[in-house]
Design a protein around this motif. Structure first.
Motif, short mmCIF file in Angstrom:
data_model
loop_
_atom_site.label_atom_id
_atom_site.label_comp_id
_atom_site.label_asym_id
_atom_site.label_seq_id
_atom_site.Cartn_x
_atom_site.Cartn_y
_atom_site.Cartn_z
N HIS A 241 -0.06 14.69 47.61
CA HIS A 241 -1.01 14.32 46.57
C HIS A 241 -0.76 15.14 45.31
CE1 HIS A 241 -5.59 13.78 45.50
NE2 HIS A 241 -4.82 13.01 44.77
N ALA A 242 -0.63 16.46 45.50
CA ALA A 242 -0.35 17.35 44.37
C ALA A 242 0.99 17.01 43.72
CB ALA A 242 -0.35 18.81 44.84
N GLY A 243 1.99 16.69 44.55
CA GLY A 243 3.30 16.34 44.01
C GLY A 243 3.24 15.14 43.09
N VAL A 244 2.51 14.10 43.51
CA VAL A 244 2.38 12.89 42.69
C VAL A 244 1.65 13.20 41.39
CG1 VAL A 244 1.26 10.64 42.57
CG2 VAL A 244 2.46 11.31 44.65
N VAL A 245 0.50 13.82 41.49
CA VAL A 245 -0.35 14.06 40.31
C VAL A 245 0.37 14.94 39.28
CG1 VAL A 245 -2.47 15.17 39.49
CG2 VAL A 245 -2.53 13.69 41.51
N PHE A 246 0.95 16.04 39.73
CA PHE A 246 1.49 17.00 38.77
C PHE A 246 2.86 16.60 38.22
CE2 PHE A 246 -1.59 19.60 41.17
CZ PHE A 246 -2.49 19.78 40.11
N LEU A 247 3.64 15.87 38.97
CA LEU A 247 4.90 15.38 38.39
C LEU A 247 4.64 14.29 37.36
CD1 LEU A 247 7.34 15.34 41.45
CD2 LEU A 247 7.31 16.91 39.51
N ILE A 248 3.63 13.46 37.59
CA ILE A 248 3.27 12.46 36.56
C ILE A 248 2.73 13.16 35.31
CG2 ILE A 248 1.66 10.59 36.01
CD1 ILE A 248 1.96 9.65 38.91
N LEU A 249 1.90 14.18 35.51
CA LEU A 249 1.40 14.93 34.35
C LEU A 249 2.56 15.60 33.60
CD1 LEU A 249 -1.81 16.63 35.81
CD2 LEU A 249 -1.72 14.79 34.13
N ALA A 250 3.53 16.14 34.35
CA ALA A 250 4.67 16.81 33.72
C ALA A 250 5.51 15.82 32.92
CB ALA A 250 5.52 17.49 34.79
N LEU A 251 5.71 14.63 33.46
CA LEU A 251 6.51 13.61 32.76
C LEU A 251 5.89 13.23 31.42
CD1 LEU A 251 7.40 11.19 35.72
CD2 LEU A 251 9.02 12.54 34.36
N ASN A 252 4.59 13.34 31.31
CA ASN A 252 3.89 12.89 30.11
C ASN A 252 3.35 14.02 29.25
OD1 ASN A 252 3.59 9.73 30.48
ND2 ASN A 252 3.25 10.65 32.49
N GLN A 253 3.67 15.28 29.60
CA GLN A 253 3.16 16.41 28.84
C GLN A 253 3.97 16.61 27.57
OE1 GLN A 253 1.09 19.01 27.24
NE2 GLN A 253 0.34 18.45 29.28
N LYS A 254 3.34 16.44 26.43
CA LYS A 254 4.03 16.55 25.14
C LYS A 254 3.57 17.77 24.33
CE LYS A 254 6.14 12.44 25.49
NZ LYS A 254 5.62 11.98 26.78
#
Length: 496
Positions: A241-254
């Protein structure tokens, strides 16, 4: 005027008999309590000043209680392995009650936005809890005590959490704080898991394994890592769950490079934690979570790439023997084998339950199956028949009526959230946050077919919080747009 230098302080007071007698009496009382109650009582006495200060802080700043709940939600079960006899799970209930009590008293002096909780999500939470109350009088239920303990994670925490998010923790900065707490504790969870994998368990964890948990956590001489979570299944799903949430956040962190790196670390370690847990069903979390994310992006290239990756993963596990010598890969590969003995046993148990529940549309009562059933009614059919799955557990305990209601609520929340993200939100930053939350939610929903993870700590409170923030998406977008406009205005004025 008195001379303060002539006043008696500290050890001088002990020269007076009443102070000395009072100190001795207090020491005798503490000694008696510790002698009777053991180490738990001693720790309780030592912790009392901290507890009193924390309670005061909740009444002064109720948000403190929510932060405390999130932290305790992660570590409570792990602590119980070291400190026996402390019902830390019930302290979460107590904190919820204290927060609502604090808001009630504050409403005499300040305007509390109770109306924020007037929405369909809170109504659904109330309906679900209402059905749990009906289960209290289920004629099939063998234990009301089991009902009390089990219904908390099944429905009460949802009813407690969702309104609090709408009323008290409803800002973008609150969600960002939740992400940071979640990421830090998930990182610590994987680090603890790495220590278990490489250096073995400590004496307290060994005692937990010896108490009957070794049969599910020591397979062919290999430890299924559980960290400070309830078990390996929960650890694997939570880290996925953490892997999904935080990798998606990382992909979109500007905005922040440091935050992007932080989320990448949390996401990668989360997926690694899933792997070392040896939990086959947890692989559904990243597979289904990232699959939904590719759809939310509404880009053909992204969807195509996601499909290629998904097919590649399927081919790797199901149709090849690559890395078969690795025990982690070997165990994960069994999740794709339709003839796996564990799967066949689960299907046989479901056939037994189907026959049993055919004449019981309301099920056997909340708390009648799983660990609570084994604890309170160990000789009943449901207690002796493993459910393995969250949905099978709901079906067994609350019948086909409860299962249909539960699935309706989950898919209503999921579909509405997806609709909001795809067609209502325009702000990319908020859209990314909501995409991360709904992808994590969908992943956990998928994994809950194979494991009973959805309502368990720490996943349950995170899922219920995610639901609330998903329904707050439009409000958070308006807040973020206003904040960005203000920053741009201040920047243009400073450049003049």
């Amino acid at each position: 005027m008195d001379n303060i230098f002539e006043e008696k302080h500290g050890n001088q007071l002990l020269k007076k008999p009443q102070y000395l007698f009072g100190m001795l009496l207090l020491m005798l009382i503490i000694g008696y309590v510790v002698a009777k109650g053991g180490m738990v009582s001693g720790i309780g006495i030592l912790a009392m000043p901290i507890i009193v200060s924390y309670v005061y802080l909740i009444f002064a700043i109720p948000k403190t209680g929510i932060i405390g709940i999130y932290i305790l939600n992660f570590v409570a079960i792990g602590i119980v392995r070291y400190v026996k006899g402390v019902p830390l799970g019930l302290t979460i209930d107590a904190q919820f009650l204290l927060i609502y009590l604090a808001l009630f008293f504050k409403s005499f002096f300040y305007k509390i936005p109770w109306s924020n909780a007037k929405n369909d999500l809170v109504l659904l939470a109330a309906i679900w809890y209402g059905y749990a109350l009906v289960q209290m009088v289920n004629p099939e239920a063998a234990s009301r005590v089991a009902w009390f303990y089990a219904m908390r994670s099944v429905s009460l925490y949802m009813l407690f959490t969702v309104p609090l998010i709408f009323i008290l923790f409803n800002k973008k900065k609150d969600l960002e704080l939740l992400f940071k707490i979640w990421a830090i504790l998930s990182i610590l969870g994987t680090i603890k898991g790495i220590f278990q994998k490489n250096f073995g368990v400590d004496p307290f964890e060994q005692a937990w394994l010896d108490a009957g948990n070794a049969s599910t956590h020591l397979l062919f001489g290999k430890l299924r890592v559980f960290s400070f979570y309830s078990d390996a299944g929960q650890f694997g799903a939570a880290q996925g769950h953490a892997g999904v949430v935080f990798l998606i956040l990382a992909l979109n962190q500007k905005r922040s490079r440091q935050l992007k790196i932080f989320y990448i670390v949390a996401g990668v370690l989360g997926l690694y934690g899933l792997l070392i847990s040896g939990t086959r069903g947890a692989i559904a979390v990243p597979v289904m979570g990232f699959a939904l994310y590719t759809v939310l992006r509404k880009q053909i290239k992204v969807v195509a790439l996601g499909a290629i990756m998904g097919i590649s993963l399927l081919v790797f596990f199901k149709y090849t023997t690559i890395a078969q010598g690795n025990p982690t890969v070997r165990r994960m590969r069994t999740a794709f084998d339709p003839n796996n003995p564990s799967l066949l046993v689960r299907l046989e148990n479901q056939r037994k339950l189907k026959s049993y529940l055919a004449s019981r549309p309301l099920g056997g009562g909340i708390g009648s199956a799983g660990n609570w059933g084994l604890r309170f009614t160990p000789n009943t059919f449901l207690a002796r028949t493993p459910t393995d799955s969250w949905y099978v557990m709901i079906w067994a305990e609350q019948g086909i009526v409860g299962l249909m209601l539960h699935l309706f609520i989950l898919f209503y929340i999921l579909s509405k959230s997806v609709y909001i993200i795809m067609f209502k939100l325009k702000d990319e930053e908020i859209k990314a946050m909501m995409s991360a939350l709904v992808s994590g939610l969908f992943g956990i929903m998928a994994a809950s077919y194979g494991n009973g993870v959805l309502g368990q700590m720490p996943t349950g409170l995170l899922i219920y919080s995610s639901m609330a923030y998903l329904f707050l998406g439009k409000k958070l977008e308006e807040e973020n747009i206003a904040l960005n406009s203000k920053e741009q205005l201040e920047l243009s004025q400073s450049n003049k």
